[in-house]
Design an enzyme around this catalytic site. Structure first.
Site, PDB file in Angstrom:
ATOM      1  N   LYS A 110       1.348  55.163  28.747  1.00  0.00           N
ATOM      2  CA  LYS A 110       2.026  53.938  29.195  1.00  0.00           C
ATOM      3  C   LYS A 110       2.463  53.064  28.034  1.00  0.00           C
ATOM      4  CE  LYS A 110       0.719  53.705  33.904  1.00  0.00           C
ATOM      5  NZ  LYS A 110       0.096  53.029  35.020  1.00  0.00           N
ATOM      6  N   LYS A 193       3.267  64.689  37.495  1.00  0.00           N
ATOM      7  CA  LYS A 193       2.498  64.240  38.658  1.00  0.00           C
ATOM      8  C   LYS A 193       3.377  63.399  39.583  1.00  0.00           C
ATOM      9  CE  LYS A 193       0.029  60.306  37.633  1.00  0.00           C
ATOM     10  NZ  LYS A 193      -1.040  59.404  37.313  1.00  0.00           N
ATOM     11  N   LYS A 196       4.240  56.672  41.566  1.00  0.00           N
ATOM     12  CA  LYS A 196       5.117  55.591  42.020  1.00  0.00           C
ATOM     13  C   LYS A 196       6.023  55.118  40.907  1.00  0.00           C
ATOM     14  CE  LYS A 196       0.690  53.396  42.874  1.00  0.00           C
ATOM     15  NZ  LYS A 196      -0.187  52.942  43.900  1.00  0.00           N
TER      16      LYS A 196
HETATM   17  P1  TYM Z   1      -3.683  54.637  41.335  1.00  0.00           P
HETATM   18  O1  TYM Z   1      -3.375  53.361  42.042  1.00  0.00           O
HETATM   19  O2  TYM Z   1      -2.686  55.146  40.351  1.00  0.00           O
HETATM   20  O3  TYM Z   1      -3.926  55.788  42.383  1.00  0.00           O
HETATM   21  C1  TYM Z   1      -4.839  55.669  43.486  1.00  0.00           C
HETATM   22  C2  TYM Z   1      -5.535  56.993  43.725  1.00  0.00           C
HETATM   23  O4  TYM Z   1      -4.571  58.006  43.974  1.00  0.00           O
HETATM   24  C3  TYM Z   1      -4.806  59.123  43.106  1.00  0.00           C
HETATM   25  N1  TYM Z   1      -3.513  59.743  42.771  1.00  0.00           N
HETATM   26  C4  TYM Z   1      -3.266  61.043  42.886  1.00  0.00           C
HETATM   27  N2  TYM Z   1      -4.024  62.077  43.294  1.00  0.00           N
HETATM   28  C5  TYM Z   1      -3.456  63.314  43.312  1.00  0.00           C
HETATM   29  N3  TYM Z   1      -2.173  63.537  42.929  1.00  0.00           N
HETATM   30  C6  TYM Z   1      -1.360  62.529  42.516  1.00  0.00           C
HETATM   31  N4  TYM Z   1      -0.103  62.759  42.158  1.00  0.00           N
HETATM   32  C7  TYM Z   1      -1.907  61.217  42.468  1.00  0.00           C
HETATM   33  N5  TYM Z   1      -1.397  59.994  42.113  1.00  0.00           N
HETATM   34  C8  TYM Z   1      -2.403  59.107  42.302  1.00  0.00           C
HETATM   35  C9  TYM Z   1      -5.460  58.502  41.875  1.00  0.00           C
HETATM   36  O5  TYM Z   1      -6.189  59.465  41.143  1.00  0.00           O
HETATM   37  C10 TYM Z   1      -6.343  57.450  42.498  1.00  0.00           C
HETATM   38  O6  TYM Z   1      -7.559  58.017  42.938  1.00  0.00           O
HETATM   39  N6  TYM Z   1      -6.939  53.096  37.872  1.00  0.00           N
HETATM   40  C11 TYM Z   1      -6.804  53.477  39.286  1.00  0.00           C
HETATM   41  C12 TYM Z   1      -7.247  52.403  40.247  1.00  0.00           C
HETATM   42  C13 TYM Z   1      -8.640  51.930  40.013  1.00  0.00           C
HETATM   43  C14 TYM Z   1      -9.837  52.640  40.320  1.00  0.00           C
HETATM   44  C15 TYM Z   1     -10.892  51.763  39.930  1.00  0.00           C
HETATM   45  C16 TYM Z   1     -10.112  53.891  40.861  1.00  0.00           C
HETATM   46  C17 TYM Z   1      -8.982  50.734  39.474  1.00  0.00           C
HETATM   47  N7  TYM Z   1     -10.359  50.642  39.424  1.00  0.00           N
HETATM   48  C18 TYM Z   1     -12.227  52.152  40.081  1.00  0.00           C
HETATM   49  C19 TYM Z   1     -11.437  54.266  41.033  1.00  0.00           C
HETATM   50  C20 TYM Z   1     -12.480  53.398  40.628  1.00  0.00           C
HETATM   51  C21 TYM Z   1      -5.333  53.763  39.549  1.00  0.00           C
HETATM   52  O7  TYM Z   1      -4.459  53.247  38.883  1.00  0.00           O
HETATM   53  O8  TYM Z   1      -5.122  54.524  40.649  1.00  0.00           O
END
Ligand code: TYM
Length: 332
Positions: A110, A193, A196
């Site tokens: 990023k 991947k 969004k």
């Molecule tokens: P985020 O908002 O990008 O995504 C939310 C969840 O969706 C999963 N995910 C995917 N899984 C499979 N294939 C994909 N293409 C895909 N895109 C997204 C992510 O792995 C995630 O589980 N940093 C985290 C949010 C967060 C968090 C936390 C998660 C903040 N604090 C504490 C767990 C524990 C994030 O940006 O996820």
């Protein structure tokens, strides 16, 4: 067993989020006490106008409820309403090392070449994520594969804090990554991947896409001219084909192997309409529920308020323990 996980409230929920995380969140509610939150403090690492951020939080809360998060059984809240997250993040900043954060692939991706211009929030992001799970003594953290590195870092921070301070305060969280849908890929590029932040909307299925949009996106999804083989292993090297089979299997709660066996010898002309039908059958009812919840922001705010009160109460003893371990508050 204590389940904790979060999602950034930036724009719509897409199929990668749903299959990689949210569908499993909904299932885990039957097995454990669950805490699910909208990572609105994390979203500060990107510029988003204030009104839009507030709308995104409500939309994402509505989407999670529409996907089956039951707010009577599970605690649903947004981070900003539970100040313990920001507080523990600061306390853990004394333990986290620059070198650890510098190695995070998300930071490298990023920030790109413009590290000097990146926000401190983007760099410190994984420490806040560690605070998110350590506050609740999480044992299981259901996430997609892309979050594994951040959770390993949370374990490193917890271990170093416990050791340095001579306490047994934090439980080490386990990343809980689904077998089938750990990594759902873009419909336009099987090696990227589904995300969004991809500028092309054709690269992803959004949970609010209508039936025609879903059918068009699947019809135009990149594939190859070969028919499906009779074994999943034989799809090696065919990233786009593998991804579509994976999506089918995850939606139908089947293995990829059983899906290729069913379609063996058939081309994508036959497979794609079946996949589109399955997507529409799964996502249609979710989108309809989501539209209803969106109409009612007051109820959503009340749900988040109630969730924040429950989360704050559970987080309080751990936060207090961290202050005490650091000599910031007197021990009882
Ligand atoms: P985020 O908002 O990008 O995504 C939310 C969840 O969706 C999963 N995910 C995917 N899984 C499979 N294939 C994909 N293409 C895909 N895109 C997204 C992510 O792995 C995630 O589980 N940093 C985290 C949010 C967060 C968090 C936390 C998660 C903040 N604090 C504490 C767990 C524990 C994030 O940006 O996820």
């Amino acid at each position: 067993m204590r389940v904790v996980s979060g999602i950034q409230p930036t724009g719509n929920l897409h199929l990668g989020n749903y299959l990689g995380a949210i569908k499993r969140w909904a299932k885990m509610q039957d097995e454990a006490e669950c805490f699910f939150f909208l990572a609105d403090l994390h979203s500060l690492s990107t510029y988003i106008p204030a009104e839009e951020r507030m709308g995104n939080v409500r939309d994402m809360a509505a989407a999670l409820i529409a996907c089956g998060i039951d707010t009577d059984r599970s605690v649903l809240f947004n981070q900003a309403r539970v100040p313990a997250h920001a507080e523990l993040c600061w306390l853990l900043n004394g333990t986290a090392r620059m070198g650890w954060l510098n190695r995070m692939t998300q930071w490298k991706d990023k920030a790109g070449k413009n590290r000097e211009g990146a926000s401190v929030a983007l760099f410190d992001y994984p420490v806040l994520q560690a605070a998110d799970v350590l506050l609740y003594q999480a044992t299981h953290v259901p996430v997609g594969d892309d979050q594994k590195q951040h959770l390993e870092l949370a374990r490193d921070i917890a271990t170093k804090f416990n050791t340095d301070m001579g306490v047994e305060l934090f439980t080490l969280p386990e990343p809980h990554i689904g077998e089938t849908a750990a990594r759902i890929m873009s419909l336009r590029d099987g090696n990227a991947k589904m995300s969004k932040s991809d500028p092309s909307d054709m690269s992803r299925i959004n949970l609010i896409d209508d039936a025609d949009t879903i059918a068009a996106k699947i019809r135009k999804a990149k594939t190859d001219a070969e028919p499906l083989p009779d074994s999943y292993d034989a799809l090696e090297g065919r990233a786009e084909a593998k991804n579509l089979v994976t999506i089918y299997a995850a939606l139908a709660d089947r293995t990829q192997q059983s899906v290729v066996e069913e379609f063996a010898g058939q081309g994508f002309g036959a497979f794609k309409p079946k996949l589109a039908d399955l997507l529409v059958a799964t996502l249609g009812p979710i989108a309809a529920r989501l539209a209803d919840f969106r109409e009612d922001p007051d109820t959503l705010d009340a749900v988040l308020e109630k969730g924040a009160a429950r989360a704050s109460a559970v987080a309080a003893p751990t936060l207090k323990g961290a202050y005490q371990a650091l000599g910031l508050h007197a021990r009882a």
